[in-house]
Design a protein around this motif. Structure first.
Motif, PDB file in Angstrom:
ATOM      1  N   LEU A 126     -36.120 -14.382 -32.762  1.00 19.98           N
ATOM      2  CA  LEU A 126     -36.548 -15.722 -33.192  1.00 19.98           C
ATOM      3  C   LEU A 126     -38.027 -15.982 -32.911  1.00 19.98           C
ATOM      4  O   LEU A 126     -38.527 -17.082 -33.186  1.00 19.98           O
ATOM      5  N   TYR A 127     -38.728 -14.992 -32.384  1.00 20.06           N
ATOM      6  CA  TYR A 127     -40.152 -15.165 -32.053  1.00 20.06           C
ATOM      7  C   TYR A 127     -40.916 -15.748 -33.249  1.00 20.06           C
ATOM      8  O   TYR A 127     -40.807 -15.250 -34.378  1.00 20.06           O
ATOM      9  N   GLY A 128     -41.673 -16.804 -32.981  1.00 23.54           N
ATOM     10  CA  GLY A 128     -42.515 -17.383 -34.032  1.00 23.54           C
ATOM     11  C   GLY A 128     -41.819 -18.400 -34.923  1.00 23.54           C
ATOM     12  O   GLY A 128     -42.468 -19.046 -35.743  1.00 23.54           O
ATOM     13  N   THR A 129     -40.491 -18.560 -34.796  1.00 23.99           N
ATOM     14  CA  THR A 129     -39.779 -19.534 -35.648  1.00 23.99           C
ATOM     15  C   THR A 129     -39.897 -20.942 -35.043  1.00 23.99           C
ATOM     16  O   THR A 129     -40.340 -21.113 -33.906  1.00 23.99           O
ATOM     17  N   GLU A 130     -39.429 -21.933 -35.811  1.00 21.89           N
ATOM     18  CA  GLU A 130     -39.427 -23.319 -35.306  1.00 21.89           C
ATOM     19  C   GLU A 130     -38.552 -23.437 -34.065  1.00 21.89           C
ATOM     20  O   GLU A 130     -38.900 -24.154 -33.123  1.00 21.89           O
ATOM     21  N   ILE A 131     -37.422 -22.729 -34.084  1.00 26.05           N
ATOM     22  CA  ILE A 131     -36.527 -22.767 -32.896  1.00 26.05           C
ATOM     23  C   ILE A 131     -37.287 -22.244 -31.681  1.00 26.05           C
ATOM     24  O   ILE A 131     -37.247 -22.825 -30.604  1.00 26.05           O
ATOM     25  N   TRP A 132     -38.018 -21.151 -31.869  1.00 24.00           N
ATOM     26  CA  TRP A 132     -38.770 -20.524 -30.776  1.00 24.00           C
ATOM     27  C   TRP A 132     -39.780 -21.501 -30.169  1.00 24.00           C
ATOM     28  O   TRP A 132     -39.937 -21.582 -28.957  1.00 24.00           O
ATOM     29  N   GLU A 133     -40.446 -22.236 -31.034  1.00 22.25           N
ATOM     30  CA  GLU A 133     -41.479 -23.169 -30.566  1.00 22.25           C
ATOM     31  C   GLU A 133     -40.890 -24.254 -29.666  1.00 22.25           C
ATOM     32  O   GLU A 133     -41.570 -24.802 -28.811  1.00 22.25           O
ATOM     33  N   ARG A 134     -39.604 -24.571 -29.871  1.00 24.52           N
ATOM     34  CA  ARG A 134     -38.965 -25.613 -29.068  1.00 24.52           C
ATOM     35  C   ARG A 134     -38.451 -25.101 -27.725  1.00 24.52           C
ATOM     36  O   ARG A 134     -38.080 -25.885 -26.868  1.00 24.52           O
ATOM     37  N   LEU A 135     -38.383 -23.756 -27.552  1.00 22.59           N
ATOM     38  CA  LEU A 135     -37.785 -23.194 -26.325  1.00 22.59           C
ATOM     39  C   LEU A 135     -38.751 -23.233 -25.152  1.00 22.59           C
ATOM     40  O   LEU A 135     -39.968 -23.089 -25.317  1.00 22.59           O
ATOM     41  N   THR A 136     -38.194 -23.422 -23.947  1.00 20.01           N
ATOM     42  CA  THR A 136     -39.006 -23.346 -22.730  1.00 20.01           C
ATOM     43  C   THR A 136     -39.261 -21.861 -22.415  1.00 20.01           C
ATOM     44  O   THR A 136     -38.526 -20.987 -22.912  1.00 20.01           O
TER      45      THR A 136
ATOM     46  N   ILE B  86     -28.542  -7.190 -33.298  1.00 17.41           N
ATOM     47  CA  ILE B  86     -28.532  -8.493 -32.630  1.00 17.41           C
ATOM     48  C   ILE B  86     -27.232  -9.216 -32.972  1.00 17.41           C
ATOM     49  O   ILE B  86     -27.060  -9.727 -34.088  1.00 17.41           O
ATOM     50  N   ASP B  87     -26.320  -9.247 -32.033  1.00 21.87           N
ATOM     51  CA  ASP B  87     -25.059  -9.984 -32.179  1.00 21.87           C
ATOM     52  C   ASP B  87     -25.398 -11.483 -32.228  1.00 21.87           C
ATOM     53  O   ASP B  87     -26.052 -11.991 -31.312  1.00 21.87           O
ATOM     54  N   PRO B  88     -24.977 -12.194 -33.303  1.00 21.05           N
ATOM     55  CA  PRO B  88     -25.342 -13.620 -33.407  1.00 21.05           C
ATOM     56  C   PRO B  88     -24.908 -14.464 -32.201  1.00 21.05           C
ATOM     57  O   PRO B  88     -25.485 -15.514 -31.945  1.00 21.05           O
ATOM     58  N   ASN B  89     -23.916 -13.996 -31.469  1.00 20.05           N
ATOM     59  CA  ASN B  89     -23.470 -14.762 -30.296  1.00 20.05           C
ATOM     60  C   ASN B  89     -24.544 -14.881 -29.218  1.00 20.05           C
ATOM     61  O   ASN B  89     -24.422 -15.711 -28.317  1.00 20.05           O
ATOM     62  N   VAL B  90     -25.614 -14.037 -29.299  1.00 17.97           N
ATOM     63  CA  VAL B  90     -26.695 -14.147 -28.298  1.00 17.97           C
ATOM     64  C   VAL B  90     -27.336 -15.537 -28.348  1.00 17.97           C
ATOM     65  O   VAL B  90     -27.847 -16.013 -27.336  1.00 17.97           O
TER      66      VAL B  90
ATOM     67  N   ALA C 290     -33.291 -15.790 -37.900  1.00 16.33           N
ATOM     68  CA  ALA C 290     -33.819 -14.450 -37.590  1.00 16.33           C
ATOM     69  C   ALA C 290     -34.036 -13.650 -38.874  1.00 16.33           C
ATOM     70  O   ALA C 290     -35.067 -13.008 -39.055  1.00 16.33           O
ATOM     71  N   LEU C 291     -33.056 -13.698 -39.783  1.00 16.86           N
ATOM     72  CA  LEU C 291     -33.163 -12.893 -41.013  1.00 16.86           C
ATOM     73  C   LEU C 291     -34.331 -13.351 -41.885  1.00 16.86           C
ATOM     74  O   LEU C 291     -34.936 -12.543 -42.592  1.00 16.86           O
ATOM     75  N   ARG C 292     -34.635 -14.649 -41.805  1.00 17.60           N
ATOM     76  CA  ARG C 292     -35.763 -15.183 -42.598  1.00 17.60           C
ATOM     77  C   ARG C 292     -37.097 -14.986 -41.895  1.00 17.60           C
ATOM     78  O   ARG C 292     -38.152 -15.210 -42.487  1.00 17.60           O
ATOM     79  N   ASN C 293     -37.044 -14.635 -40.607  1.00 18.91           N
ATOM     80  CA  ASN C 293     -38.261 -14.598 -39.785  1.00 18.91           C
ATOM     81  C   ASN C 293     -39.140 -13.369 -40.115  1.00 18.91           C
ATOM     82  O   ASN C 293     -38.727 -12.233 -39.890  1.00 18.91           O
ATOM     83  N   PRO C 294     -40.352 -13.586 -40.626  1.00 18.48           N
ATOM     84  CA  PRO C 294     -41.204 -12.430 -40.965  1.00 18.48           C
ATOM     85  C   PRO C 294     -41.520 -11.541 -39.755  1.00 18.48           C
ATOM     86  O   PRO C 294     -41.686 -10.328 -39.915  1.00 18.48           O
ATOM     87  N   HIS C 295     -41.561 -12.135 -38.539  1.00 17.47           N
ATOM     88  CA  HIS C 295     -41.810 -11.313 -37.338  1.00 17.47           C
ATOM     89  C   HIS C 295     -40.640 -10.355 -37.084  1.00 17.47           C
ATOM     90  O   HIS C 295     -40.836  -9.202 -36.711  1.00 17.47           O
ATOM     91  N   HIS C 296     -39.433 -10.876 -37.277  1.00 13.94           N
ATOM     92  CA  HIS C 296     -38.245 -10.038 -37.071  1.00 13.94           C
ATOM     93  C   HIS C 296     -38.166  -8.946 -38.139  1.00 13.94           C
ATOM     94  O   HIS C 296     -37.844  -7.787 -37.854  1.00 13.94           O
ATOM     95  N   GLN C 297     -38.498  -9.305 -39.373  1.00  9.16           N
ATOM     96  CA  GLN C 297     -38.505  -8.306 -40.446  1.00  9.16           C
ATOM     97  C   GLN C 297     -39.531  -7.215 -40.142  1.00  9.16           C
ATOM     98  O   GLN C 297     -39.273  -6.028 -40.342  1.00  9.16           O
ATOM     99  N   ALA C 298     -40.689  -7.620 -39.601  1.00  8.56           N
ATOM    100  CA  ALA C 298     -41.736  -6.653 -39.250  1.00  8.56           C
ATOM    101  C   ALA C 298     -41.279  -5.759 -38.092  1.00  8.56           C
ATOM    102  O   ALA C 298     -41.610  -4.564 -38.043  1.00  8.56           O
TER     103      ALA C 298
END
Ligand SMILES: [Fe+2]
Ligand SMILES: [Fe+2]
Length: 296
Positions: A49-59, A235-239, A254-262
């Motif tokens: 999830l690195y770089g996604t909107e969800i990531w930005e909200r995480l501590t 990556i098991d989605p349950n993570v 994650a699947l839409r995330n260009p960082h993950h695709q890279a």
């Protein structure tokens, strides 16, 4: 491209290297050592999830927590594939002359994988992680794959699994900001996998010229499908539950995330180049590699 040495010469060399340089996770890893405060378990830019909107909200703590669950998932899926591989190798060696170094190395590799499975399992247990794994359908289809698969696509599929995880592990084994226990596990695995990769790559180079046109297309298709299943299962989605995110929502992001695709592309770079060179990637099944983000 690789010049395959005589089977026996390679087998003998790999056996002597195994005798000189092998590890026992029970003895070579201090399982009681305390975990390092504030260190990640996976380089953060490799977290799905690195770089996604969800990531930005995480501590920062949640990001480290997710890195722990993701490495746990990679280790779980890795050890699941190693169990598959043990059966593939046992079936492979069934017809071989046990007096040959080639057969003895296959048996030695089964021993390596047995220790790796225990090592990964102990690490997952040490980190207090749940049992992750591939989707149910992949788990069930692999039951058939490990019972019938053989020849060029067997070695090629094994190489995809070993080399994509190897790329990730190599990048972490000397990284100061990663948990020391993870680095040690990676170091042991990288050393022993280098021999497995050599063995399988040489065997694949020997097998490729024996395939006629129809068989080549079939083995290409099998390799592409298995490669897709492996990378897509890592990556098991349950993570995502570990950070309070719904598994389906996390996977979609994650699947839409260009960082993950890279990251997928980077993990596959070495093995897809090799498989392209030997002719195992090509023809109609190439689009499966692209859909898996293992080819651009
Ligand atoms: Fe292994
Ligand atoms: Fe291996």
């Amino acid at each position: 491209m690789l010049d395959p040495k005589d089977r026996e010469a390679t087998g003998a060399r790999l056996l002597s290297s195994s005798a000189r340089n092998s590890y026992d996770p029970e003895i070579d890893i201090d399982w009681d050592a305390p975990l390092a405060e504030g260190k990640a378990y996976l380089p953060l830019h490799r977290v799905s999830l690195y770089g996604t909107e969800i990531w930005e909200r995480l501590t920062p703590e949640q990001r480290i927590e997710l890195s722990k669950h993701e490495i746990g998932s990679v280790a779980s899926v890795g050890l699941w594939f190693e169990i598959v591989l043990i059966q593939l190798l046992a079936r492979y060696v069934y017809d071989k002359d046990p007096r040959t170094a080639h057969a003895q190395y296959a048996l030695t590799e089964i021993g390596d994988e047995t220790r790796h499975i225990v090592m990964f399992a102990k690490a997952i247990e040490r980190f207090g992680l749940p049992r992750y794994g591939p989707p149910r359908v992949v788990h069930e289809l692999a039951r058939a794959f490990k019972a019938v698969s053989g020849g060029a696509s067997m070695f090629a599929s094994v190489l995809v699994a070993e080399e994509i995880t190897d790329r990730l592990q190599r990048s972490m084994m000397d990284a100061e900001d990663i948990q020391p226990l993870i680095r040690m596990v990676n170091r042991i695995h990288v050393v022993e996998e280098a021999r497995h990769v050599r063995y399988a790559r040489e065997e694949l180079v020997r097998l490729m010229p024996t395939l006629g046109k129809a068989k080549l297309e079939l083995h290409r298709l099998v390799t592409a499908v298995v490669g897709f299943a492996i990378v897509d299962s890592l990556i098991d989605p349950n993570v995502y539950k570990s950070i309070g995110i719904d598994p389906a929502e996390g996977r979609r992001a994650a699947l839409r995330n260009p960082h993950h695709q890279a990251t997928r592309l980077w993990m596959g770079e070495k093995i897809t180049e090799f498989l392209g060179d030997v002719g195992m990637i090509g023809g109609r099944s190439t689009k499966i590699w692209r859909r898996a983000h293992l080819l651009p």
